[in-house]
Structures are given as C-alpha cells and as structure tokens.
Design a protein around this motif. Structure first.
Motif, PDB file in Angstrom:
ATOM      1  N   LEU A 213     -48.364  54.797   5.580  1.00 27.26           N
ATOM      2  CA  LEU A 213     -50.324  54.532   5.488  1.00 27.26           C
ATOM      3  C   LEU A 213     -50.528  53.006   6.126  1.00 27.26           C
ATOM      4  CD1 LEU A 213     -52.382  55.050   4.754  1.00 27.26           C
ATOM      5  CD2 LEU A 213     -51.822  54.206   2.185  1.00 27.26           C
ATOM      6  N   ARG A 214     -49.919  51.842   6.022  1.00 26.93           N
ATOM      7  CA  ARG A 214     -49.799  50.905   6.746  1.00 26.93           C
ATOM      8  C   ARG A 214     -49.876  50.713   8.180  1.00 26.93           C
ATOM      9  NH1 ARG A 214     -46.797  48.938   2.232  1.00 26.93           N
ATOM     10  NH2 ARG A 214     -44.544  49.061   3.928  1.00 26.93           N
ATOM     11  N   ARG A 215     -49.483  51.414   7.976  1.00 25.54           N
ATOM     12  CA  ARG A 215     -48.814  51.351   9.983  1.00 25.54           C
ATOM     13  C   ARG A 215     -50.317  51.872  10.984  1.00 25.54           C
ATOM     14  NH1 ARG A 215     -45.840  56.078  11.835  1.00 25.54           N
ATOM     15  NH2 ARG A 215     -43.237  54.806  10.739  1.00 25.54           N
ATOM     16  N   ILE A 216     -50.424  53.320  10.011  1.00 18.57           N
ATOM     17  CA  ILE A 216     -52.106  53.677  10.939  1.00 18.57           C
ATOM     18  C   ILE A 216     -53.086  53.367  10.372  1.00 18.57           C
ATOM     19  CG2 ILE A 216     -50.349  56.028  10.339  1.00 18.57           C
ATOM     20  CD1 ILE A 216     -52.101  57.256   8.616  1.00 18.57           C
ATOM     21  N   ALA A 217     -53.644  52.488   9.219  1.00 12.98           N
ATOM     22  CA  ALA A 217     -54.605  51.864   8.859  1.00 12.98           C
ATOM     23  C   ALA A 217     -55.111  51.097   9.491  1.00 12.98           C
ATOM     24  CB  ALA A 217     -54.155  51.889   7.288  1.00 12.98           C
ATOM     25  N   VAL A 218     -53.963  50.262  10.433  1.00 11.69           N
ATOM     26  CA  VAL A 218     -54.747  49.202  11.609  1.00 11.69           C
ATOM     27  C   VAL A 218     -54.579  49.740  12.820  1.00 11.69           C
ATOM     28  CG1 VAL A 218     -54.002  46.752  11.544  1.00 11.69           C
ATOM     29  CG2 VAL A 218     -53.451  47.786   9.835  1.00 11.69           C
ATOM     30  N   ALA A 219     -55.454  48.790  13.348  1.00 15.63           N
ATOM     31  CA  ALA A 219     -55.238  49.218  14.866  1.00 15.63           C
ATOM     32  C   ALA A 219     -54.252  48.899  15.565  1.00 15.63           C
ATOM     33  CB  ALA A 219     -56.627  48.611  15.386  1.00 15.63           C
TER      34      ALA A 219
ATOM     35  N   HIS B 117     -46.046  52.377  16.398  1.00 15.33           N
ATOM     36  CA  HIS B 117     -45.118  53.512  16.939  1.00 15.33           C
ATOM     37  C   HIS B 117     -44.239  53.836  16.074  1.00 15.33           C
ATOM     38  CE1 HIS B 117     -45.821  53.517  21.081  1.00 15.33           C
ATOM     39  NE2 HIS B 117     -45.738  52.490  21.509  1.00 15.33           N
ATOM     40  N   PRO B 118     -44.575  55.397  15.721  1.00 12.55           N
ATOM     41  CA  PRO B 118     -43.625  56.429  14.503  1.00 12.55           C
ATOM     42  C   PRO B 118     -42.210  55.574  15.084  1.00 12.55           C
ATOM     43  CG  PRO B 118     -44.246  57.668  15.918  1.00 12.55           C
ATOM     44  CD  PRO B 118     -45.181  55.943  17.067  1.00 12.55           C
ATOM     45  N   PHE B 119     -41.203  56.516  14.121  1.00  8.00           N
ATOM     46  CA  PHE B 119     -40.189  56.662  14.505  1.00  8.00           C
ATOM     47  C   PHE B 119     -39.799  58.318  15.371  1.00  8.00           C
ATOM     48  CE2 PHE B 119     -39.648  54.468  10.166  1.00  8.00           C
ATOM     49  CZ  PHE B 119     -39.595  53.042  10.476  1.00  8.00           C
ATOM     50  N   LEU B 120     -39.216  57.338  16.560  1.00  5.79           N
ATOM     51  CA  LEU B 120     -39.133  58.250  17.668  1.00  5.79           C
ATOM     52  C   LEU B 120     -37.404  58.279  17.872  1.00  5.79           C
ATOM     53  CD1 LEU B 120     -41.806  58.883  19.802  1.00  5.79           C
ATOM     54  CD2 LEU B 120     -41.323  59.768  17.412  1.00  5.79           C
ATOM     55  N   GLY B 121     -36.651  59.497  18.156  1.00  8.80           N
ATOM     56  CA  GLY B 121     -35.053  59.322  18.093  1.00  8.80           C
ATOM     57  C   GLY B 121     -35.014  59.317  19.389  1.00  8.80           C
ATOM     58  N   LEU B 122     -33.943  59.043  19.821  1.00  5.61           N
ATOM     59  CA  LEU B 122     -33.815  59.160  21.444  1.00  5.61           C
ATOM     60  C   LEU B 122     -31.944  59.365  21.242  1.00  5.61           C
ATOM     61  CD1 LEU B 122     -34.592  55.390  23.073  1.00  5.61           C
ATOM     62  CD2 LEU B 122     -35.195  57.790  23.212  1.00  5.61           C
ATOM     63  N   PRO B 123     -31.102  60.029  22.444  1.00  6.05           N
ATOM     64  CA  PRO B 123     -29.963  60.742  22.794  1.00  6.05           C
ATOM     65  C   PRO B 123     -28.706  59.763  21.808  1.00  6.05           C
ATOM     66  CG  PRO B 123     -31.196  61.041  24.399  1.00  6.05           C
ATOM     67  CD  PRO B 123     -32.060  60.479  23.798  1.00  6.05           C
ATOM     68  N   GLU B 124     -27.987  59.900  21.769  1.00  8.24           N
ATOM     69  CA  GLU B 124     -26.638  59.308  21.386  1.00  8.24           C
ATOM     70  C   GLU B 124     -26.024  58.844  22.901  1.00  8.24           C
ATOM     71  OE1 GLU B 124     -23.609  61.216  19.418  1.00  8.24           O
ATOM     72  OE2 GLU B 124     -24.953  61.370  17.075  1.00  8.24           O
ATOM     73  N   GLU B 125     -26.559  59.287  23.393  1.00 13.73           N
ATOM     74  CA  GLU B 125     -25.951  58.970  24.936  1.00 13.73           C
ATOM     75  C   GLU B 125     -26.644  57.361  25.000  1.00 13.73           C
ATOM     76  OE1 GLU B 125     -27.285  63.138  26.085  1.00 13.73           O
ATOM     77  OE2 GLU B 125     -26.358  61.881  24.770  1.00 13.73           O
TER      78      GLU B 125
END
Length: 252
Positions: free
Chosen positions: A88-94, A106-114
């Motif tokens: 909520l704090r993340r999206i409430a601010v420009a 940015h949201p939590f976006l995963g990357l492959p282990e390699e």
C-alpha cells in the motif's frame, strides 16, 4: 513510535513467507509464492472495492484446508499483513517520488536461479536469462486472481476507465507463460510476449498501479451535494403563488 505493520519485511522474512505459502496454500487454487502474492495484493489494494483480510485470505489459501498447519498459517498471516501495508505504501506514492528512488516502487518479480550466477550487466539486463523465461507471469497471474474476488465490480470499473482497462490487458499478456498456456486459457498465441517485451512492460507496473490507486481514491470520494441557487429577491417565488420571492418564501 513505529508499529509492527509499518516495518517492511526484510529478506529473511520474505524468504520465510515464500516458504510458508508453498507449505500452506493449495497448489490447485491458492496463491503460491511471494511473487504471486505481491500481484494478488496489488489488485486487492489498487482495485475498485475495499477488501479486508477476512475477504481475501480464503483465496490466498485455496480450498484444500488439510494442507494447512495452524501455527504456520498464523505466522504467514502476520507476515501477509505487513506485506499488505508495504505494498500500500508502495502504490500510494508516485514512483519517481518514492524514498530510495524509482526502483523501490517495483513489485517483487523473481528471476530464475541461474541468473544468480551471472554478473549483472547494466547495458543488458537480459544477459544470461533463458529466452523463454516468463518474467513477471507469476505476478500477473496473482493480480488477475485478485480481480476475481469482486469480478463484477472490476468489469464495471474497466468499462468506465479505458486507460485502466488497457493496463489490465497488458497484465493479462504478462500472465501468459507460453503459447501452450495461451491456448489453454483461450488467448491468442500472438499475445505471448518475448523476454524483452516482458521487461519493458513490467517496468511500467509501478505507474499502472499508482494510477489505479489514484482512480480508486477518486471514485470512493462522496459526490458533492448539489445546491439549488435561490431565486433573486424580486424574482417570482418558485412555489407558484405569483408573489415575489421576498414577499413569499423568501420573507423573514
């Protein structure tokens, strides 16, 4: 004094929540993994209807209750409450106005282990990643899952706001893992994104979510009370008496 829910989750707590979701949520219809949960809660918090934890937690766990351990579920729900406040704090601010810069939006976006074994390349963030890696698909799937909690309200909201409808369409494309997945869900195979397209579109997610949040706040404000302008003192009284307003209902 800082409240517990105001503290962002540290890396160890994020890893713990990711593990608890894997242990407690139904893999068939629950929310599996931190990335999917981030997308799900983003839809809950940016969408047209205010929801409480009691409203959305059943969708997090899914329908298979025997899989859930009471102690671990309670621990996970405490972490989810803090993640909800963090998002909520993340999206409430420009995004460009966030402390820590735009990257913090940015949201939590995963990357492959390699990818962890490849040195970061500032000129080519895709270096070392498999070309078919479905970047941000789990997040987008979680977001779409969140829209289904109040599907009718979302449909009406998208009908009323074309820009938000276009953003959700982008998120729907991010959710497509590959051509086979597109066929399974009845989507056009041409909508499947390349890895480069995924990175470009996912980079716009902070602005999309902030715009949705602002629209939600705007839509939830009460409509202003309309006031009829009183007639002039020498105008005919609107009651139809034929007298001037000042001699009739405007007297006194």
């Amino acid at each position: 004094m800082t409240r517990a829910n105001d503290l962002p989750l540290d890396d160890a707590e994020l890893d713990r929540l990711d593990l608890l979701l894997d242990r407690c949520a139904d893999p068939a219809d629950g929310i599996i993994g931190l990335e999917m949960l981030d997308g799900f809660l983003s839809a809950v918090l940016a969408g047209p209807v205010a929801l409480t934890a009691e409203d959305y937690l059943p969708a997090v766990w899914g329908t298979s209750t025997p899989r859930r351990d009471a102690r671990q579920t309670e621990e996970a729900q405490a972490l989810i409450a803090r993640l909800e406040a963090q998002i909520l704090r993340r999206i409430a601010v420009a995004p460009d106005e966030r402390p820590g810069g735009r990257d913090a939006a940015h949201p939590f976006l995963g990357l492959p282990e390699e990818a962890e074994t490849v040195a970061p390349d500032a000129d080519d963030p895709l270096a070392g990643l498999p070309a078919d890696f479905p970047y941000a698909s789990a997040w987008a799937g979680g977001f779409l899952h969140g829209t289904q909690l109040r599907a009718e309200a979302w449909d009406a909201w998208l009908d009323a706001h074309e820009d938000i409808a276009n953003d959700v369409l982008v998120i729907s494309r991010l959710a497509l893992v590959n051509a086979e997945h597109a066929r399974e869900v009845g989507a056009d195979e041409a909508d499947v994104l390349s890895l480069a397209e995924r990175f470009d579109l996912a980079d716009d997610l902070p602005e999309m979510l902030h715009d949705m949040f602002l629209q939600r706040i705007h839509d939830q404000r009460p409509a202003p009370v309309r006031r009829e302008t009183a007639p002039g003192r020498n105008d005919p009284c609107p009651c139809g008496s034929g007298k001037k307003y000042k001699k009739c209902h405007g007297a006194g």
